[in-house]
Design a protein around this motif. Structure first.
Motif, short mmCIF file in Angstrom:
data_model
loop_
_atom_site.label_atom_id
_atom_site.label_comp_id
_atom_site.label_asym_id
_atom_site.label_seq_id
_atom_site.Cartn_x
_atom_site.Cartn_y
_atom_site.Cartn_z
N GLU A 1 0.80 -1.23 0.00
CA GLU A 1 0.00 0.00 0.00
C GLU A 1 0.83 1.28 0.00
N PHE A 2 2.13 1.17 0.29
CA PHE A 2 2.96 2.38 0.37
C PHE A 2 2.88 3.19 -0.92
N ALA A 3 2.95 2.49 -2.06
CA ALA A 3 2.98 3.20 -3.34
C ALA A 3 1.75 4.08 -3.48
N ALA A 4 0.58 3.50 -3.20
CA ALA A 4 -0.66 4.26 -3.37
C ALA A 4 -0.75 5.41 -2.37
N LEU A 5 -0.19 5.19 -1.16
CA LEU A 5 -0.31 6.22 -0.13
C LEU A 5 0.84 7.23 -0.21
N GLY A 6 1.81 6.94 -1.08
CA GLY A 6 2.94 7.87 -1.23
C GLY A 6 3.92 7.80 -0.08
#
Ligand SMILES: Cc1cc2nc3c(=O)[nH]c(=O)nc-3n(C[C@H](O)[C@H](O)[C@H](O)COP(=O)(O)OP(=O)(O)OC[C@H]3O[C@@H](n4cnc5c(N)ncnc54)[C@H](O)[C@@H]3O)c2cc1C
Ligand SMILES: NC(=O)c1ccc[n+]([C@@H]2O[C@H](COP(=O)([O-])OP(=O)(O)OC[C@H]3O[C@@H](n4cnc5c(N)ncnc54)[C@H](OP(=O)(O)O)[C@@H]3O)[C@@H](O)[C@H]2O)c1
Ligand code: FES
Lengths: 534, 198
Positions: free
Chosen positions: A384-389
């Protein structure tokens, strides 16, 4: 739904620095006092229940008034590498669990076991909650999820040949980690084993292969490992490093332990790699070189210096200055590894602990049908890091943070601006600790110090009153924590393991152990762990 | 697009805080420096628990829960009999002195923990972690102690801020010769480096 506030990135490296320097002066005044924001409760989610998670919880709860900590753990059982990494014949190292139990007994602490955050649970009985949901229900989140992947060599044969095991899998297997319960390493194909890497994990792997099975039998080692190790044909272990003894990553206690194994011989090392007068070295390397030069009390039976009466049944060596090049199939079974070729290296400066290895184009081949790659663990970003930046530094394998040199573990995004100055984007309320903050090195003591630094940063930020956090104005002034996450995600209560649930699993394991004369017999399947809870 | 903005889009209902002006940050930075860094005055508290004890955990409820935990086996020291007290002084990370009366045989880790000084003892006194590192202040006292064995020296090799007179607290037991011993708790956070602590 409670909104989340994020501050803007601040384009000023200088301020960050000043702030950091002055914070450490201030830290002293917080050492015994507790911080608070007008008596409002502080809701903290900790992701991962290894030493980093527990020591952060401990320190945060002692520093921040009314801190409520919910600790999420993907497995039904706590303690991370203390349970699944630390060698079974080192029970004293696991005594830190007493402190963790103490932390968990606080009414302000909730264990949320069997719940993976931000990535699908790796076992069928596990629950998963999105990180985004966590972010909506806490004032702050600490990522302390460790390093569950491997570094790889990227050389031919590595991923295709049977008989090559990563140390992480092998360690997980003998320690009863459900993920690797079915590894079934084959130790009956020949009498030689090669361990690549010379860190303490490599020495742990070697010790498991060399130690008397009857000694291990009494530990909490997994039963399947005892069965396999008692049939092992391995008699000779090469621990291979690309640099020399002055650069080796292992520490003295572990080397001494191997030297002392009864009836296990150490093949003498090449003395030219050690300074002619080791007495002039600083204390730690001097003592380590002494041990390596002294060798084992049991001489190797084939060595020219030994008498024919050597009692050695097994032996080991530290093979220096060899960098792995390729794995080759075995003639009798082309699907299996038969040998490994290494390129011989030369050191930029043989006695400098920071020397680097240079190739010499000369190769050496070591035959063996069991190879253990022990070149380090690796952390990965949560999907999820990618989507949450949320920034992850792939190169160092850590969440980007301000933690260098004992810093606070505040998650931050770094960017070079047009003027080549660094710009830092802060992520209020997001922190990290342990191996995912610092990289996969360091013993429990250093993980503890590092977790304390993170907790101190959280407490300073919260106490300052004006550093932004998540959900500043949650329902009734309080973020809902695990209750909120559970309501929002609909995770079934049945499969979540609370601290009492873990204590029941713990008791059941101890009871199983008592019946077979061991400290504990671990469950190696998550379904069996959960079956204890009915 | 800035990362927090990206996050704002991903999470419904997310609000961005107003941008901080550089001036505000500067003020903020200055207010951090305000408390003076001068060493705290030494508080000597013979035979009594330092005041810090109650400040560490907020509610008495928590303290009870903690001290009631049956798993905690360390930190128990016997109260010395009148006339048989031996004294040991700990100088903590803030420079505060704690003079404590103890009885013969107690080890420095148990003493420190019983008096809530910041000493972890992660391995419970088994000589396997080095979190009980202390520095003996007087060479004379160091020389009176039985020499550290290989196991202790091996762990000391990994300790932060190792000094000539470093010892592991869990391995030092009080004897009449050590009456008046003074030890310092090393400040660890400043030199934390994974490379020197593998
Ligand atoms: C083989 C081995 C042996 C070691 N032996 C020693 C020793 O003898 N002495 C010593 O001092 N140190 C030893 N160490 C080092 C010590 O184990 C580490 O310093 C320490 O465990 C790091 O702590 P951590 O909390 O960062 O990570 P971990 O201990 O790895 O804890 C991370 C936890 O997070 C959980 N998790 C992961 N992902 C998620 C998710 N998405 N959601 C929820 N939970 C998640 C994991 O299941 C795990 O429980 C050893 C290390 C290894 C690898
Ligand atoms: N008993 C204990 O206290 C204990 C037990 C186990 C683990 N631990 C701790 O846990 C941490 C992790 O241990 P670890 O052994 O996994 O890691 P480590 O200490 O970092 O050692 C990694 C080893 O792999 C080698 N290596 C890395 N990349 C390589 C490559 N591409 N090719 C060849 N060799 C390579 C390194 O050599 P270079 O040095 O040349 O890079 C080093 O010898 C350490 O801090 C360790 O001390 C402690
Ligand atoms: S308490 Fe671990 S070494 Fe002393």
């Amino acid at each position: 739904m409670a909104p989340i506030r994020w501050a803007q990135p601040r384009a000023c490296a200088k301020w960050t620095q000043t702030l950091r320097a002055s914070c450490s002066a201030r830290a002293r005044s917080y050492a015994t006092a507790q911080t608070s924001r007008g008596g409002r409760p502080f809701r903290l989610a900790i992701i991962g229940s290894g030493p980093a998670g527990f020591y952060t919880a401990y320190r945060a709860m002692s520093r921040i008034q009314d801190a409520k900590v919910d600790m999420y753990e993907a497995l039904p059982v706590p303690y991370g590498l203390v349970r699944f990494g630390v060698a079974p014949d080192h029970p004293e190292v696991k005594n830190c669990q007493e402190k963790f139990e103490e932390v968990a007994s606080s009414p302000n602490f909730t264990f949320v076991g069997n719940v993976s955050v931000g990535t699908p649970s790796d076992h069928p009985d596990g629950c998963t909650v999105p990180l985004a949901s966590i972010l909506r229900h806490y004032n702050a989140v600490v990522f302390s999820y460790g390093a569950a992947k491997d570094r790889t060599l990227g050389i031919p044969g590595e991923s295709s040949l049977k008989g090559i095991y990563s140390a992480r899998e092998f360690v997980g297997w003998y320690n009863g980690l459900p993920e690797h319960a079915d590894l079934a390493p084959d130790l009956t194909q020949g009498d030689e084993a090669v361990v690549i890497g010379q860190g303490n994990v490599a020495l742990d792997v070697a010790r498991m292969l060399l130690e008397d099975v009857d000694v291990l039998r009494k530990s909490d080692i997994a039963e399947h490992a005892i069965e396999t190790l008692s049939k092992s044909k391995i008699r000779r272990v090469h621990i291979v490093g690309r640099r020399g003894p002055m650069q080796a990553a292992f520490t003295i206690k572990e080397a001494r332990e191997l030297m002392k194994l009864p009836d296990v011989a150490f093949h003498p090392i090449d003395q030219s790699l050690i300074p002619a007068d080791p007495k002039t070295l600083p204390r730690a390397p001097r003592r380590l070189m002494d041990i390596l030069l002294k060798g084992s009390p049991t001489p190797p039976s084939s060595s020219s210096t030994s008498t024919s009466t050597s009692t050695a049944t097994k032996s080991w060596s530290l093979d220096f200055l060899l960098t792995p090049q390729a794995f080759h199939p075995c003639a009798a079974d082309p699907a299996r590894v038969g040998s490994t070729t290494f390129e011989r290296t030369a050191l930029s400066s043989p006695f400098d602990p920071h020397a680097y290895a240079l190739g010499t184009a000369q190769t050496v081949s070591l035959p063996s049908r069991a190879v253990f790659r022990s070149i380090g663990y690796r952390s990965a970003p949560l999907p999820e890091f990618a989507a949450l930046g949320i920034p992850f530094n792939e190169r160092w394998g850590v969440i980007s943070n301000d933690g260098g040199g004992g810093g606070g573990g505040r998650v931050q995004h770094e960017e070079r601006t047009a003027g080549a100055a660094m710009a830092y984007g802060r992520f209020p309320g997001l922190y990290c600790a342990g191996w995912v903050k610092r990289g996969p090195t360091g013993v429990i003591a250093s993980t503890m110090e590092d977790a304390f630094a993170t907790a101190d940063a959280i407490s300073r930020d919260w106490g300052s009153g004006d550093v932004p956090f998540l959900n500043p104005d949650g329902e009734g002034g309080e973020a809902a924590g695990w209750d909120g996450v559970r309501r929002e995600t609909g995770v079934g209560r049945a499969r979540v393991v609370d601290w009492d649930g873990w204590r029941r699993i713990d008791r059941a394991e101890r009871e199983r152990g008592r019946l077979v004369g061991k400290e504990r017999e671990k469950f190696t399947r998550t379904a069996d762990m959960l079956a204890v809870l009915g | 697009m800035s990362t927090p903005r990206l996050l704002a889009q991903t999470l419904p209902g997310l609000r961005l805080a107003p941008r901080r002006a550089a001036g505000a940050i500067a003020q903020h930075a200055r207010c951090y420096t305000k408390p003076s860094a001068s060493p705290a005055p030494a508080a000597i508290s013979p035979c009594s628990r330092p005041a810090a004890r109650h400040a560490r955990w907020s509610s008495p409820f928590q303290r009870r829960a903690f001290s009631a935990s049956p798993a905690v086996s360390h930190g128990h020291v016997e109260t010395p009999k009148a006339g048989e007290e031996l004294y040991v002084t700990f100088i903590d990370k803030e420079g505060m002195e704690h003079k404590i009366a103890v009885s013969k045989g107690a080890n420095l880790l148990d003493i420190a923990q019983a008096h809530d000084l910041e000493m972890e003892g992660a391995c419970g006194g088994s000589c396997a972690c080095s979190t009980c590192h202390v520095i003996v202040l007087d060479q004379e006292y160091y020389d009176k102690m039985p020499e550290p064995d290989d196991d202790e020296n091996d762990m000391l090799d990994l300790a932060f801020g190792l000094q000539e007179t470093s010892r592991l607290g869990c391995q030092v037991h009080m004897t009449p010769e050590l009456d008046g011993l003074r030890v310092k708790l090393p400040s660890m956070t400043r030199n934390l480096q994974s490379s020197d602590f593998k």
